[in-house]
Structures are given as structure tokens and as C-alpha cells.
Design a protein around this motif. Structure first.
Motif, PDB file in Angstrom:
ATOM      1  N   ILE A   5       0.889  -1.118   0.097  1.00  0.00           N
ATOM      2  CA  ILE A   5      -0.046   0.040   0.066  1.00  0.00           C
ATOM      3  C   ILE A   5       0.923   1.151  -0.022  1.00  0.00           C
ATOM      4  O   ILE A   5       1.571   1.392   0.907  1.00  0.00           O
ATOM      5  CB  ILE A   5      -0.988   0.035   1.351  1.00  0.00           C
ATOM      6  N   ILE A   9      -4.319   5.122   3.872  1.00  0.00           N
ATOM      7  CA  ILE A   9      -5.441   4.285   3.961  1.00  0.00           C
ATOM      8  C   ILE A   9      -5.766   4.457   5.468  1.00  0.00           C
ATOM      9  O   ILE A   9      -5.098   4.699   6.349  1.00  0.00           O
ATOM     10  CB  ILE A   9      -5.230   2.738   3.583  1.00  0.00           C
ATOM     11  N   HIS A  10      -7.095   4.136   5.664  1.00  0.00           N
ATOM     12  CA  HIS A  10      -7.825   4.123   7.063  1.00  0.00           C
ATOM     13  C   HIS A  10      -7.359   2.789   7.625  1.00  0.00           C
ATOM     14  O   HIS A  10      -7.430   1.781   7.206  1.00  0.00           O
ATOM     15  CB  HIS A  10      -9.343   4.150   7.256  1.00  0.00           C
ATOM     16  N   TYR A  25       2.586  -1.414   4.330  1.00  0.00           N
ATOM     17  CA  TYR A  25       1.861  -0.242   4.493  1.00  0.00           C
ATOM     18  C   TYR A  25       2.766   0.998   4.760  1.00  0.00           C
ATOM     19  O   TYR A  25       3.354   1.044   6.015  1.00  0.00           O
ATOM     20  CB  TYR A  25       0.794  -0.224   5.680  1.00  0.00           C
ATOM     21  N   ARG A  49      -3.418   5.337  -4.257  1.00  0.00           N
ATOM     22  CA  ARG A  49      -4.573   6.555  -4.594  1.00  0.00           C
ATOM     23  C   ARG A  49      -4.185   7.133  -5.846  1.00  0.00           C
ATOM     24  O   ARG A  49      -4.039   6.373  -6.705  1.00  0.00           O
ATOM     25  CB  ARG A  49      -4.424   7.676  -3.448  1.00  0.00           C
ATOM     26  N   LEU A  71      -7.907   3.411  -4.153  1.00  0.00           N
ATOM     27  CA  LEU A  71      -8.584   4.293  -3.105  1.00  0.00           C
ATOM     28  C   LEU A  71      -9.062   5.699  -3.577  1.00  0.00           C
ATOM     29  O   LEU A  71      -8.714   6.475  -3.512  1.00  0.00           O
ATOM     30  CB  LEU A  71      -7.693   4.431  -1.797  1.00  0.00           C
ATOM     31  N   ASN A 291     -13.403   8.277   3.787  1.00  0.00           N
ATOM     32  CA  ASN A 291     -12.062   7.461   3.917  1.00  0.00           C
ATOM     33  C   ASN A 291     -12.059   6.012   4.391  1.00  0.00           C
ATOM     34  O   ASN A 291     -11.617   5.140   3.906  1.00  0.00           O
ATOM     35  CB  ASN A 291     -11.112   8.151   4.541  1.00  0.00           C
ATOM     36  N   SER A 295     -11.644   2.934   2.097  1.00  0.00           N
ATOM     37  CA  SER A 295     -10.656   1.837   2.530  1.00  0.00           C
ATOM     38  C   SER A 295     -11.276   0.413   2.535  1.00  0.00           C
ATOM     39  O   SER A 295     -10.659  -0.501   2.259  1.00  0.00           O
ATOM     40  CB  SER A 295     -10.125   2.179   3.873  1.00  0.00           C
ATOM     41  N   THR A 298     -12.021  -0.884  -0.731  1.00  0.00           N
ATOM     42  CA  THR A 298     -10.952  -1.474  -1.452  1.00  0.00           C
ATOM     43  C   THR A 298     -10.040  -2.691  -0.859  1.00  0.00           C
ATOM     44  O   THR A 298      -9.734  -3.794  -1.529  1.00  0.00           O
ATOM     45  CB  THR A 298      -9.750  -0.385  -1.478  1.00  0.00           C
TER      46      THR A 298
END
Length: 310
Positions: A5, A9-10, A25, A49, A71, A291, A295, A298
Motif C-alpha cells: 500500500i 489508507i484508514h 503499508y 490513491r 482508493l 475514507n 478503505s 478497497t
């Protein structure tokens, strides 16, 4: 199964992957192409994103990639043809940020039409500019939507509830489509622009829409109209809109997306000193609520895709 990632992201949404997933992440990866390529060497999926350029070169770094999660909904940063050739599935978060964008358009239209919210500095300086700030109401005015997809339709629903008249131009919808029963349809873009008090853009960035709203199209708009772009950067000729605002050929504009992001120094200079211009950093579809939805959707899409191929 490894998931990379490269943008924010959340984070609690990552728990939806469950056991058996190696999650990398790191939002800094978007600005470190070499390190991102290394991480993709043994990855099964990538989540991005709008800033990560998912082109053939990047994809070649991930021979095992099976899914790309976006996202958001715009896909102009993803080479869809290259993904199709590699049989990599692409999953936009369709619908998850629709409400956030619609509310942004409505709220921004109110601010631009009313024109009363920039008085703080003058008042602190001791002035009372009441007569200069007599703006206009939203109700009874026409919202012109360029493109009439999901986000535009949600925007129309919210605007209609506030008393606005709704008009749209979308050459990809047949004239007998049922959606036109409640929306005034215009056959051409100039006709829509000339009939609208608020113009809101809702089209993808393609060769046909690049610089769609330039000096010529602005010339079709009423001088007291306002323009709002929450679609993609590059659809608006930023220099032309800035010049129209300065010259009084357009009363206000809000730009949430730009041809180059973040803004370049040249763009910043172009926009400086224009009081009837709202600039926001590609944030129309990003609220805390959206968000979470984006998230979650996705993560679920990517998890199902890679698990199905396992």
C-alpha cells in the motif's frame, strides 16, 4: 500473500485482510519509486490513491501482481491496458466517496454564490463591509452538470432538495434515457454553460476532455456564474479560468484538482491574489467518513481477488 500500500489508507481497515496476508503499508512509497519497485518484487497486490503512477514500468517490477486496488474512483493514473495484458484486475472504490464529493459541490456553490465568508480580515481591521457582501441564494438557480454519472446524480439530488433547477450535458447518455425525465438535457456543452448559474464538472480525463473548460468555453458562461471542478486535473485550463476571474468574465471558481499536483510554483503565482477563487488539495472526495468506506471497500475487493487466485 503480500499486499503493498503506497498511499494513505484508514489503518483499521487493514484488519479486514485477516490472517495469511503480509501487509506492507508505507505512504512514503509513493515518493520513492525505486523502493516501491523493490517491494513489488514478490507482491500479490498493490493499493494506491491518485499519486502513484501505475504504468508498465512499475507493473514490470511486480511479476506476481494479480490485483490493483484504487482508493478512489479515477483511474487515469493506472495503465488499464497494461493491466489487462498482464491479467491484473483493477478495483476502483466505486460509490464510496460519492456523498463527500456531492456535499463539497453544494457547500462550495453556496460559499461562492453568497460571497460573504471572506470578511474576517476586513472586520478585524475595523471595517463593516455589509453592503459589499450582498450575495445570492442557491435556491431558484440552475446547476449545470457536465457529465451525468453517479456523483453528478447525487449532487443533483442534493441540489434539487435545496430548490435548484438541474440541467446536464452528457453525450454518452441517449436522449431517451429515463434520467432526463427530471433533468433538463442540453445537446451541447456551450448551451449548458450559457444556461447555468453554477457549473460543476463530472467527467474523466481523456484526450477529448483535456482542457475542456478553456477560454472559449468560459466565454459561453454568464459573467455571474461560478465554476466547480471536482472531476480530474487537466480538464480545466487553469490559466484561462484565472484570467476570466481577474477580468470579471467569471464571478467565482473552486478547483480541487490540478494538471500538476502538488501545485507548481508557476500555478501558485497564477492564482495569487484572486479573492473569488477557492483552491483545495484534491480533497473533495476525502472526508473521514468517505475514507473509511473507500478503505473498507478497497481492502475487501483486493482480499477477495487474491484469495480467489490462491
Amino acid at each position: 500473500m503480500k499486499i503493498v500500500i503506497s498511499e494513505f489508507i484508514h489503518e483499521p481497515s487493514l484488519e479486514r485482510f485477516g490472517r495469511g496476508f503480509d501487509i506492507v503499508y508505507d505512504p512514503a512509497l509513493v515518493d520513492d519509486h525505486a523502493r516501491l519497485c523493490r517491494q513489488l518484487g514478490d507482491a500479490d497486490a498493490l493499493i494506491v490513491r491518485n499519486r502513484t503512477r501505475v504504468d508498465a514500468t512499475l507493473l514490470s517490477s511486480g511479476p506476481g501482481l494479480r490485483a490493483i486496488g484504487r482508493l478512489g474512483v479515477g483511474l487515469d493514473n493506472i495503465d488499464l491496458e497494461a493491466c489487462a495484458t498482464r491479467r491484473i484486475s483493477v478495483f476502483p472504490a466505486t460509490g464510496a466517496n460519492t456523498l463527500s464529493v456531492a456535499e463539497y459541490v453544494i457547500g462550495t456553490a453556496m460559499v461562492l454564490l453568497r460571497g460573504a465568508y471572506g470578511a474576517g480580515e476586513a472586520m478585524i481591521a475595523g471595517r463593516w463591509p455589509r453592503h459589499a457582501l450582498m450575495g445570492r441564494e442557491l435556491s431558484g438557480r440552475t446547476l449545470g452538470l457536465v457529465g451525468f454519472g453517479e456523483i453528478a446524480r447525487m449532487t443533483a439530488q442534493k441540489a434539487e432538495a435545496l430548490g435548484m433547477e438541474i440541467a446536464a450535458f452528457d453525450p454518452f447518455l441517449d436522449a431517451d434515457d429515463p434520467v432526463w425525465r427530471t433533468v433538463r438535457r442540453h445537446d451541447t456543452l456551450p448551451a449548458l454553460l450559457g444556461a447555468s448559474d453554477v457549473v460543476s464538472l463530472h467527467v474523466p480525463l481523456t484526450e477529448a476532455t483535456k482542457n475542456l473548460i478553456g477560454a472559449e468555453m468560459v466565454g459561453h458562461m454568464a459573467s455571474d456564474a461560478v465554476l466547480i471542478n471536482t472531476s480530474r486535473g487537466g480538464i480545466v485550463d487553469e490559466a484561462a479560468v484565472a484570467a476570466a476571474l481577474v477580468d470579471g468574465r467569471l464571478v467565482g471558481a473552486a478547483l480541487d484538482l490540478f494538471a500538476e499536483e502538488p501545485l507548481t510554483s508557476a500555478a501558485t503565482a497564477r492564482f495569487a491574489g484572486i479573492p473569488n477563487l477557492i483552491l483545495t488539495p484534491h480533497i473533495a472526495g476525502v472526508t473521514t467518513d468517505a475514507n473509511i468506506r473507500v478503505s473498507n471497500l478497497t481492502v475487501d475487493n483486493v482480499r477477495r481477488a487474491v484469495a480467489a487466485d490462491a
